[in-house]
Scaffold this motif. Structure first.
Motif, PDB file in Angstrom:
ATOM      1  N   ASN A  15       0.795  -1.223   0.000  1.00  0.00           N
ATOM      2  CA  ASN A  15       0.000   0.000   0.000  1.00  0.00           C
ATOM      3  C   ASN A  15       0.828   1.274   0.000  1.00  0.00           C
ATOM      4  O   ASN A  15       0.448   2.256  -0.643  1.00  0.00           O
ATOM      5  CB  ASN A  15      -0.942   0.005   1.212  1.00  0.00           C
ATOM      6  N   ARG A  16       1.951   1.279   0.708  1.00  0.00           N
ATOM      7  CA  ARG A  16       2.711   2.518   0.852  1.00  0.00           C
ATOM      8  C   ARG A  16       3.491   2.803  -0.424  1.00  0.00           C
ATOM      9  O   ARG A  16       4.206   1.923  -0.937  1.00  0.00           O
ATOM     10  CB  ARG A  16       3.637   2.423   2.056  1.00  0.00           C
ATOM     11  N   PRO A  17       3.424   4.024  -0.954  1.00  0.00           N
ATOM     12  CA  PRO A  17       4.092   4.358  -2.224  1.00  0.00           C
ATOM     13  C   PRO A  17       5.580   4.047  -2.222  1.00  0.00           C
ATOM     14  O   PRO A  17       6.107   3.521  -3.209  1.00  0.00           O
ATOM     15  CB  PRO A  17       3.825   5.860  -2.373  1.00  0.00           C
ATOM     16  N   HIS A  18       6.265   4.371  -1.119  1.00  0.00           N
ATOM     17  CA  HIS A  18       7.700   4.096  -1.061  1.00  0.00           C
ATOM     18  C   HIS A  18       7.974   2.600  -1.165  1.00  0.00           C
ATOM     19  O   HIS A  18       8.900   2.168  -1.869  1.00  0.00           O
ATOM     20  CB  HIS A  18       8.288   4.647   0.244  1.00  0.00           C
ATOM     21  N   ASN A  19       7.168   1.802  -0.470  1.00  0.00           N
ATOM     22  CA  ASN A  19       7.346   0.350  -0.514  1.00  0.00           C
ATOM     23  C   ASN A  19       7.088  -0.196  -1.915  1.00  0.00           C
ATOM     24  O   ASN A  19       7.783  -1.109  -2.384  1.00  0.00           O
ATOM     25  CB  ASN A  19       6.411  -0.332   0.479  1.00  0.00           C
ATOM     26  N   ARG A  20       6.101   0.337  -2.599  1.00  0.00           N
ATOM     27  CA  ARG A  20       5.793  -0.123  -3.947  1.00  0.00           C
ATOM     28  C   ARG A  20       6.960   0.157  -4.895  1.00  0.00           C
ATOM     29  O   ARG A  20       7.341  -0.695  -5.706  1.00  0.00           O
ATOM     30  CB  ARG A  20       4.518   0.544  -4.472  1.00  0.00           C
ATOM     31  N   ARG A  21       7.525   1.374  -4.790  1.00  0.00           N
ATOM     32  CA  ARG A  21       8.652   1.719  -5.670  1.00  0.00           C
ATOM     33  C   ARG A  21       9.866   0.834  -5.374  1.00  0.00           C
ATOM     34  O   ARG A  21      10.526   0.330  -6.291  1.00  0.00           O
ATOM     35  CB  ARG A  21       9.004   3.195  -5.504  1.00  0.00           C
ATOM     36  N   MET A  22      10.170   0.657  -4.081  1.00  0.00           N
ATOM     37  CA  MET A  22      11.328  -0.149  -3.703  1.00  0.00           C
ATOM     38  C   MET A  22      11.143  -1.609  -4.141  1.00  0.00           C
ATOM     39  O   MET A  22      12.074  -2.245  -4.658  1.00  0.00           O
ATOM     40  CB  MET A  22      11.543  -0.084  -2.189  1.00  0.00           C
ATOM     41  N   ALA A  23       9.939  -2.166  -3.933  1.00  0.00           N
ATOM     42  CA  ALA A  23       9.683  -3.550  -4.327  1.00  0.00           C
ATOM     43  C   ALA A  23       9.802  -3.714  -5.833  1.00  0.00           C
ATOM     44  O   ALA A  23      10.400  -4.693  -6.324  1.00  0.00           O
ATOM     45  CB  ALA A  23       8.296  -3.984  -3.850  1.00  0.00           C
ATOM     46  N   ALA A  24       9.251  -2.767  -6.600  1.00  0.00           N
ATOM     47  CA  ALA A  24       9.315  -2.858  -8.061  1.00  0.00           C
ATOM     48  C   ALA A  24      10.751  -2.823  -8.553  1.00  0.00           C
ATOM     49  O   ALA A  24      11.145  -3.616  -9.422  1.00  0.00           O
ATOM     50  CB  ALA A  24       8.506  -1.724  -8.683  1.00  0.00           C
ATOM     51  N   ARG A  25      11.551  -1.897  -8.010  1.00  0.00           N
ATOM     52  CA  ARG A  25      12.952  -1.805  -8.443  1.00  0.00           C
ATOM     53  C   ARG A  25      13.717  -3.084  -8.108  1.00  0.00           C
ATOM     54  O   ARG A  25      14.489  -3.592  -8.933  1.00  0.00           O
ATOM     55  CB  ARG A  25      13.626  -0.609  -7.765  1.00  0.00           C
ATOM     56  N   THR A  26      13.518  -3.583  -6.905  1.00  0.00           N
ATOM     57  CA  THR A  26      14.278  -4.763  -6.466  1.00  0.00           C
ATOM     58  C   THR A  26      13.888  -5.999  -7.273  1.00  0.00           C
ATOM     59  O   THR A  26      14.752  -6.740  -7.761  1.00  0.00           O
ATOM     60  CB  THR A  26      14.035  -5.018  -4.969  1.00  0.00           C
ATOM     61  N   ILE A  27      12.597  -6.242  -7.421  1.00  0.00           N
ATOM     62  CA  ILE A  27      12.138  -7.424  -8.157  1.00  0.00           C
ATOM     63  C   ILE A  27      12.586  -7.344  -9.612  1.00  0.00           C
ATOM     64  O   ILE A  27      13.052  -8.336 -10.192  1.00  0.00           O
ATOM     65  CB  ILE A  27      10.612  -7.561  -8.048  1.00  0.00           C
ATOM     66  N   ASP A  28      12.472  -6.181 -10.201  1.00  0.00           N
ATOM     67  CA  ASP A  28      12.846  -6.022 -11.608  1.00  0.00           C
ATOM     68  C   ASP A  28      14.338  -6.255 -11.824  1.00  0.00           C
ATOM     69  O   ASP A  28      14.747  -6.814 -12.853  1.00  0.00           O
ATOM     70  CB  ASP A  28      12.470  -4.614 -12.078  1.00  0.00           C
ATOM     71  N   ALA A  29      15.148  -5.853 -10.855  1.00  0.00           N
ATOM     72  CA  ALA A  29      16.596  -5.904 -11.047  1.00  0.00           C
ATOM     73  C   ALA A  29      17.227  -7.227 -10.610  1.00  0.00           C
ATOM     74  O   ALA A  29      18.265  -7.628 -11.161  1.00  0.00           O
ATOM     75  CB  ALA A  29      17.262  -4.747 -10.293  1.00  0.00           C
ATOM     76  N   TYR A  30      16.635  -7.914  -9.641  1.00  0.00           N
ATOM     77  CA  TYR A  30      17.353  -9.024  -9.009  1.00  0.00           C
ATOM     78  C   TYR A  30      16.650 -10.383  -9.108  1.00  0.00           C
ATOM     79  O   TYR A  30      17.188 -11.383  -8.626  1.00  0.00           O
ATOM     80  CB  TYR A  30      17.606  -8.706  -7.529  1.00  0.00           C
ATOM     81  N   VAL A  31      15.469 -10.454  -9.707  1.00  0.00           N
ATOM     82  CA  VAL A  31      14.743 -11.722  -9.790  1.00  0.00           C
ATOM     83  C   VAL A  31      14.774 -12.238 -11.224  1.00  0.00           C
ATOM     84  O   VAL A  31      14.535 -11.487 -12.171  1.00  0.00           O
ATOM     85  CB  VAL A  31      13.286 -11.560  -9.306  1.00  0.00           C
ATOM     86  N   ASP A  32      15.076 -13.532 -11.378  1.00  0.00           N
ATOM     87  CA  ASP A  32      15.146 -14.143 -12.710  1.00  0.00           C
ATOM     88  C   ASP A  32      13.805 -14.678 -13.186  1.00  0.00           C
ATOM     89  O   ASP A  32      13.489 -14.604 -14.378  1.00  0.00           O
ATOM     90  CB  ASP A  32      16.162 -15.296 -12.701  1.00  0.00           C
ATOM     91  N   ARG A  33      13.027 -15.229 -12.260  1.00  0.00           N
ATOM     92  CA  ARG A  33      11.783 -15.887 -12.675  1.00  0.00           C
ATOM     93  C   ARG A  33      10.759 -15.767 -11.558  1.00  0.00           C
ATOM     94  O   ARG A  33      11.096 -15.894 -10.371  1.00  0.00           O
ATOM     95  CB  ARG A  33      12.045 -17.359 -13.009  1.00  0.00           C
ATOM     96  N   ILE A  34       9.488 -15.556 -11.937  1.00  0.00           N
ATOM     97  CA  ILE A  34       8.407 -15.435 -10.962  1.00  0.00           C
ATOM     98  C   ILE A  34       7.253 -16.321 -11.421  1.00  0.00           C
ATOM     99  O   ILE A  34       6.812 -16.240 -12.568  1.00  0.00           O
ATOM    100  CB  ILE A  34       7.896 -13.983 -10.842  1.00  0.00           C
ATOM    101  N   THR A  35       6.773 -17.187 -10.516  1.00  0.00           N
ATOM    102  CA  THR A  35       5.520 -17.902 -10.760  1.00  0.00           C
ATOM    103  C   THR A  35       4.530 -17.438  -9.700  1.00  0.00           C
ATOM    104  O   THR A  35       4.860 -17.341  -8.517  1.00  0.00           O
ATOM    105  CB  THR A  35       5.693 -19.428 -10.704  1.00  0.00           C
ATOM    106  N   LEU A  36       3.306 -17.155 -10.121  1.00  0.00           N
ATOM    107  CA  LEU A  36       2.290 -16.551  -9.263  1.00  0.00           C
ATOM    108  C   LEU A  36       1.116 -17.496  -9.077  1.00  0.00           C
ATOM    109  O   LEU A  36       0.793 -18.284  -9.969  1.00  0.00           O
ATOM    110  CB  LEU A  36       1.793 -15.240  -9.886  1.00  0.00           C
ATOM    111  N   ARG A  37       0.457 -17.372  -7.936  1.00  0.00           N
ATOM    112  CA  ARG A  37      -0.633 -18.309  -7.645  1.00  0.00           C
ATOM    113  C   ARG A  37      -2.000 -17.795  -8.072  1.00  0.00           C
ATOM    114  O   ARG A  37      -2.997 -18.519  -7.932  1.00  0.00           O
ATOM    115  CB  ARG A  37      -0.642 -18.654  -6.165  1.00  0.00           C
ATOM    116  N   ASP A  38      -2.092 -16.550  -8.574  1.00  0.00           N
ATOM    117  CA  ASP A  38      -3.387 -16.045  -9.037  1.00  0.00           C
ATOM    118  C   ASP A  38      -3.182 -14.870  -9.981  1.00  0.00           C
ATOM    119  O   ASP A  38      -2.106 -14.269 -10.041  1.00  0.00           O
ATOM    120  CB  ASP A  38      -4.285 -15.648  -7.852  1.00  0.00           C
ATOM    121  N   GLU A  39      -4.237 -14.550 -10.721  1.00  0.00           N
ATOM    122  CA  GLU A  39      -4.194 -13.460 -11.698  1.00  0.00           C
ATOM    123  C   GLU A  39      -4.102 -12.090 -11.032  1.00  0.00           C
ATOM    124  O   GLU A  39      -3.516 -11.156 -11.589  1.00  0.00           O
ATOM    125  CB  GLU A  39      -5.437 -13.507 -12.591  1.00  0.00           C
TER     126      GLU A  39
END
Length: 684
Positions: free
Chosen positions: A430-454
């Motif tokens: 919910n928090r804007p700062h957390n959203r930006r930080m999570a997006a940057r980190t996931i985009d830069a450091y994660v190779d593959r993501i599988t999700l359990r729902d749409e």
């Protein structure tokens, strides 16, 4: 011994017993050969009742064991004991005793055998019980005698035959005299061969304090005896209580007496137990199967020992583990199961709040989740870091947990790991700062993501995450199978629940808005009982906290109800939910476990992850917790019970299992494993 090893050049040194372990430990220091020992019994109890040997041979063996490479306990119970004492689960391989199960043939006059061999006369209708064991403290023959004396009150035709010799013989004879059963107890001394002894018995007994997988039980099975034994070693893996035999608590002579009397007074039950146990033992515990297991264990040991010590090949798994939540525990069990299927020899380390418990339950290495230095050390040796499943990427419960999980993604990647978010849910963040930080980190450091729902996929899209390979799969727990039917029956009976009854299950949790919903849930439960004959059963997912809302609803009910009040294995919990006609839940995994078994579900959503799951499986049976009303709940229960949703529920369960395969498929690609051919492929 070093000279023999140099001459013979073995691939493996295999030790049996304390003296051999001591020699193996000394040789291991100067020869590059893996040393494995079979742990036949609890080394702390081997010399029980003999202090001199206990503090010499026993102490030397206890020290030597710590200096060996691999351990082969006989049965799972002994494996648990070793792990509880600090032995590395990654260096433990199990074995089970086996024998050739060929029933003895030809005529056999048991009355003549007992008279000629032991001087014991039996009459027509006598029921013979036998125990073959050393007469020492660890075998606890006294419990057998006490149980026999108690059983005689209900079954006066019982006879007891004790085969064996040892220091407890005078004590046992005195005990028989005190209990006034001497005339019906025969001490046979050392018996060889033992086959005719067991042919002469109707019931085979074992009352030991400690065992692994005793041959005396298998020999009795082969001879056609019904079996009663103490809860030791691998006996629960052989005997399904109430199905093919009985298991009683160690030292509980009263429970033993009840089982002896029941079998003594029911010849048909004795025969059915004997036949069922023979069939299972001949199938799963034959000598041929034992040899297959031994060869498999040798291959595993050689493969692990020969891997380069500096090879980057391990897997580190992180999530909300070790907190007593059955949903999170199920996620971990499923991920570990899938990684073992990809490569059974690959080392796995789990980051857990309770590392000792995790090592014991999942048989992996484990470190404390927030011990940063140990975590970083594991990353340096790992090939893959798995974050998930569950909803780790959210800031509803805590900012700090989100920040820490993001830190582990960065640290793992920087230390050379492939990084995967595995069958997870995203948000809400919910928090804007957390959203930006999570997006940057996931985009830069994660190779593959599988999700359990749409919903999670849409959340990543709105956050702007585009670089990782992203697929919608399913929650890993969907792959878990329920416990065997007889195991679930016993668990239900222990909770006072008739396994043959008709039930509606409830998976509740404390949450904001629950207070107003409690009377509405109770009214719907009363309705299900009155209209459909479904008795409410409360099944906790997080134990024991989920029992609080269960008891609060129970206090409002006018109908009978049950609650599962013991912490059960995941498979047993799934098996109980699978017995329900319908499950109404707030807990996400109560709904997932049920839907995965084809049981119609009614969701009371407190979070987007509940909405997301139910929408993902195409279910329309969902209410918001904040607006739960009895009439709406009752209408959804009617719809579930009617059978109109049966086809949809079954197809949803099949779809979830199929989609879940994307989780392990993604991990295999990152590890360079060809799931079909078993060969390494170029990783992404």
């Amino acid at each position: 011994m070093r000279g023999l090893i140099d001459e013979f050049q073995p691939d493996i040194i295999h030790c049996h017993g304390g003296r051999a372990n001591l020699m193996g430990a000394m040789v291991r220091r100067s020869r590059s050969v893996p040393v494995i020992t079979t742990v036949h019994s609890d080394y702390k109890l081997d010399y029980l009742g003999n202090p001199l040997k206990q503090h010499t041979f026993g102490a030397a063996n206890a020290v030597a064991l710590r200096f060996l490479d691999f351990y082969q306990p006989v049965a799972d119970r002994m494996a648990r004991t070793l792990i509880e004492r600090g032995f590395d689960p990654e260096r433990i391989v199990k074995i089970y005793n086996g024998m050739d199960f060929q029933k003895p043939e030809g005529p056999f006059d048991r009355a003549a055998y007992l008279k000629e061999t032991f001087g014991a006369s039996i009459e027509e209708g006598d029921v013979t019980c036998g125990i073959a064991a050393r007469l020492t403290a660890v075998k606890d023959i006294a419990t057998t005698v006490r149980g026999f004396a108690e059983a005689l009150k209900e079954a006066p035709r019982l006879r007891l035959f004790i085969a064996g010799d040892g220091e407890d013989l005078p004590m046992l004879k005195k005990l028989c005299a005190e209990l006034r059963v001497s005339e019906r107890v025969t001490f046979c001394g050392w018996v060889s061969p033992v086959e005719p002894f067991f042919r002469a018995m109707d019931i085979n007994l074992l009352s030991s304090v400690s065992e692994t997988f005793p041959y005396s039980i298998l020999e009795g099975v082969c001879a056609g005896c019904a079996t009663i034994c103490s809860d030791v070693g691998g006996m629960p893996e052989l005997i399904d209580t109430g199905e093919n035999g009985y298991i009683f608590s160690v030292g509980d002579h009263e429970q033993l007496a009840r089982y002896m009397a029941k079998l003594a007074n029911d010849p048909a039950l004795r025969q059915s137990f004997a036949d069922a146990l023979y069939e299972k033992a001949a199938r799963d515990f034959s000598r041929a199967r034992m040899c297959e297991r031994q060869e498999e264990n040798y291959r595993h040991v050689l493969h692990r020992f020969r891997r380069p010590k500096d090879a980057r090949e391990g897997i580190v798994i992180c999530g909300a583990y070790g907190r007593g939540n059955a949903g999170d525990d199920a996620i971990l069990k499923a991920i570990v199961q899938e990684m073992r299927e990809l490569d059974p020899d690959r080392a796995i380390c789990v980051m857990s709040r309770r590392p000792r418990e995790t090592r014991l339950v999942y048989r992996t290495s484990s470190i404390y989740t927030f011990h940063v230095f140990k975590v970083l050390a594991r990353f340096r040796r790992a090939a893959l870091y798995i974050n998930g499943g569950g909803s780790l990427m959210q800031d509803v419960t805590s900012n700090r947990s989100l920040w820490y999980y993001l830190y582990t993604l960065r640290a793992a990647k920087k230390h050379g790991c492939k990084v995967m978010m595995y069958g997870c849910g995203i948000g809400p963040i919910n928090r804007p700062h957390n959203r930006r930080m999570a997006a940057r980190t996931i985009d830069a450091y994660v190779d593959r993501i599988t999700l359990r729902d749409e919903n999670s996929r849409r959340e990543l899209d709105t956050m702007g995450v585009t670089r990782p390979n992203i697929l919608v799969s399913a929650d890993p727990t969907i792959i878990l199978d329920p416990a065997p039917r007889e195991v679930v029956n016993i668990a239900l009976e222990q909770s006072g629940i008739d396994p043959q009854g008709k039930y509606i299950g409830f998976g509740l949790r404390s949450w904001k808005g629950l207070e107003a919903a409690l009377p509405e849930i109770a009214a719907a439960a009363n309705y299900a009982y009155e209209k459909h004959g479904l008795t409410p059963v409360f099944v906790p997912i997080e134990f024991p906290s989920d029992l609080i809302p269960a008891d609060r609803v129970g206090a409002l009910l006018k109908c009978p109800f049950y609650a599962v009040r013991t912490r059960l294995p995941i498979e047993t919990t799934i098996g109980i939910l699978a017995r329900m006609k319908v499950v109404a839940g707030i807990r996400l995994h109560a709904l997932m476990f049920s839907a995965g078994q084809g049981v119609p579900v009614v969701g009371m959503s407190y979070d987007v992850k509940v909405d997301g799951f139910l929408k993902y499986i195409g279910s329309r049976t969902c209410l918001q917790l904040s607006s739960v009303r009895a009439d709406a709940l009752c209408a959804l229960i009617d719809e579930c019970v009617s059978g109109e949703l049966s086809g949809q529920v079954r197809s949803s369960a099949a779809l979830l299992r199929e989609r879940e395969q994307e989780n392990s498929r993604g991990a295999a690609l990152l590890l360079g494993i060809d799931r079909d051919g078993g060969k390494n492929v170029q990783s992404e």
